[in-house]
Design an enzyme around this catalytic site. Structure first.
Site, PDB file in Angstrom:
ATOM      1  N   GLY A  96      64.517  53.071  49.436  1.00 21.00           N
ATOM      2  CA  GLY A  96      64.965  51.407  49.225  1.00 21.00           C
ATOM      3  C   GLY A  96      66.013  51.119  50.167  1.00 21.00           C
TER       4      GLY A  96
ATOM      5  N   ASP B 229      64.236  48.228  41.649  1.00 25.37           N
ATOM      6  CA  ASP B 229      65.118  47.093  41.521  1.00 25.37           C
ATOM      7  C   ASP B 229      64.373  45.782  42.429  1.00 25.37           C
ATOM      8  OD1 ASP B 229      66.703  48.698  40.776  1.00 25.37           O
ATOM      9  OD2 ASP B 229      68.115  49.108  42.630  1.00 25.37           O
TER      10      ASP B 229
ATOM     11  N   GLY C 282      68.649  47.654  37.592  1.00 31.49           N
ATOM     12  CA  GLY C 282      68.173  46.608  38.906  1.00 31.49           C
ATOM     13  C   GLY C 282      69.408  46.700  39.852  1.00 31.49           C
TER      14      GLY C 282
ATOM     15  N   ARG D  18      73.759  44.569  18.162  1.00 34.14           N
ATOM     16  CA  ARG D  18      73.830  46.068  18.674  1.00 34.14           C
ATOM     17  C   ARG D  18      73.135  45.974  20.126  1.00 34.14           C
ATOM     18  NH1 ARG D  18      75.244  46.954  14.404  1.00 34.14           N
ATOM     19  NH2 ARG D  18      74.535  48.500  12.661  1.00 34.14           N
TER      20      ARG D  18
HETATM   21  O1  F6P Z   1      67.898  51.771  42.635  1.00 30.42           O
HETATM   22  C1  F6P Z   1      67.436  52.497  41.221  1.00 30.42           C
HETATM   23  C2  F6P Z   1      68.388  52.253  40.394  1.00 30.42           C
HETATM   24  O2  F6P Z   1      67.830  52.719  39.071  1.00 30.42           O
HETATM   25  C3  F6P Z   1      69.093  51.201  39.915  1.00 30.42           C
HETATM   26  O3  F6P Z   1      68.566  50.396  39.211  1.00 30.42           O
HETATM   27  C4  F6P Z   1      70.399  51.712  39.333  1.00 30.42           C
HETATM   28  O4  F6P Z   1      71.412  51.036  39.313  1.00 30.42           O
HETATM   29  C5  F6P Z   1      70.863  52.975  39.862  1.00 30.42           C
HETATM   30  O5  F6P Z   1      69.378  53.318  40.518  1.00 30.42           O
HETATM   31  C6  F6P Z   1      70.894  54.316  39.109  1.00 30.42           C
HETATM   32  O6  F6P Z   1      71.230  55.438  39.991  1.00 30.42           O
HETATM   33  P1  F6P Z   1      71.444  56.656  39.553  1.00 30.42           P
HETATM   34  O7  F6P Z   1      70.056  57.270  39.257  1.00 30.42           O
HETATM   35  O8  F6P Z   1      71.906  57.582  40.869  1.00 30.42           O
HETATM   36  O9  F6P Z   1      72.188  56.860  38.414  1.00 30.42           O
END
Ligand code: F6P
Length: 359
Positions: A115, A140, A183, A277
């Site tokens: 990305g 994302d 995201g 919730r």
């Molecule tokens: O970039 C993909 C993503 O899943 C984001 O949506 C999220 O903020 C981040 O990676 C989470 O990262 P990690 O897997 O390092 O906790």
């Protein structure tokens, strides 16, 4: 004739479609150049593997049966871009090491699947003289210069399914359910899943929310006899007051206070008296097999990367622009983000349905 040596790495968060892309590019290379004329060099755990020389020559059989597999057969790791040019306690010059590994492996080119962060480092390596081709991955969907990234639509399907399932509990218990959707700082996943999953309120990082307006939307529904509401809330949302802060202060606020989701649910319960919730599907959104859409996209992207290799067009990243597979110069897209346009068609579609954005 010496074999063409093609290095491949996957970097950043995993997502469905990484293996389908690897398979696409490798199969297309075998077709174009002949299996005997190509050597695929697998680099383990993203740029970490390139820095530390974790490479191995891979066999054609390793690329069979991986179209449907989630995750990445190469392994992945986060290697923050901002640290790439910084020499840390380990005294390693990361860029120098990566160039050395590339040369030691006698690579003709390097494919980087990732990305935003991945593409910034790819651009750095292209500047250092390496033949790099990027492939756009992320759930994302926030990579600049491409309409869509692989992994996104599978995550939309999973998040939509989560919202569908939450509906039955919300309706049965007459509850508010606030579903937090990944995201990063972009709202694409929440917007698409929110609309597809019939959310009543969608909160996005691109549209700061006012909690009173969110509560008003819940009350309006209750007054119409709807005993429950579903909120699709992007993990990166900001309250209207927090959104006014400078980027650094805003980030500090979230380091200290976490995401807003739980606070939003608590506030709704307090203000409306309706039980609320929270549900956080989290990494479930990145798991499992790619959807048919993502398998198709990943395969198209992979095949296009093989064409770029054949044409020796390096310093580029594959993209989908207006429904056509093409490529962008890495330098034109690196470091830029594609965010949801608050005045765009998709947001308007939701507004026209009566979905509230809390603004
Ligand atoms: O970039 C993909 C993503 O899943 C984001 O949506 C999220 O903020 C981040 O990676 C989470 O990262 P990690 O897997 O390092 O906790």
């Amino acid at each position: 004739m010496s074999k063409k040596r093609i290095g491949i790495l996957t970097s950043g968060g995993d997502c469905p479609g990484l293996n389908a892309t690897i398979r696409g590019v490798v199969k297309a290379c075998y077709e174009r150049f002949g299996e005997d004329n190509v050597q695929i060099v697998g680099i383990s755990n993203g740029y970490y593997g390139l820095i530390h020389g974790l490479c191995r020559d891979m066999q054609p059989s390793e690329f069979s049966g991986i179209l449907t597999q989630g995750g990445t057969i190469l392994g992945t790791k986060r290697q923050p871009f901002k640290m790439m040019t910084v020499i840390g306690d380990d005294n390693i010059d990361k860029v120098k090491n990566m160039v050395e590994t590339y040369n030691k492996q006698k690579l003709d080119c390097l494919l980087t699947l990732g990305g935003n962060g991945t593409h910034k480092t790819s651009n750095l390596l292209a500047d250092a003289g390496l033949n790099v081709i990027g492939l756009p991955k992320t759930i994302d969907n926030d990579l600049y210069g491409t309409d869509v990234t692989f992994g996104f639509h599978t995550a939309v399907d999973i998040a939509t399914d989560a919202l569908d399932r939450l509906h039955t509990t919300a309706a049965s218990h007459s509850r508010i359910i606030v579903c937090e959707i990944m995201g990063n700082k972009a709202g694409w996943l929440t917007l698409y899943a929110g609309i597809a999953g019939g959310a009543d309120i969608i909160l996005l990082p691109e549209i700061p929310y006012d909690i009173d307006k969110v509560c008003d939307a819940v009350v309006r529904r209750a007054q119409k006899g709807k005993t429950f509401s579903i909120l699709a809330v992007a993990e990166g949302v900001n309250d209207i007051e927090i959104a006014k802060l400078k980027k650094k202060q805003r980030e500090q606020y979230h380091v200290e206070n976490g995401n807003d989701t739980a606070r939003i649910a608590a506030q709704i319960q307090k203000n409306t008296g309706i039980e609320a919730r929270v549900c956080v599907p989290g990494h479930m959104l990145r798991g499992g097999s790619p959807s048919a859409y993502d398998r198709m996209l990943a395969t198209q992207f992979g095949v296009h990367a093989a064409k770029l290799i054949a044409d020796e067009k390096f310093g580029r990243t594959v993209a989908m622009v207006d429904g056509k597979v093409t490529s962008n110069k890495l330098e034109d897209i690196a470091g830029k983000k594609k965010l949801v346009d608050p005045n765009g068609q998709q947001v308007q579609t939701a507004r026209d349905l009566g979905i509230s954005f809390g603004d």
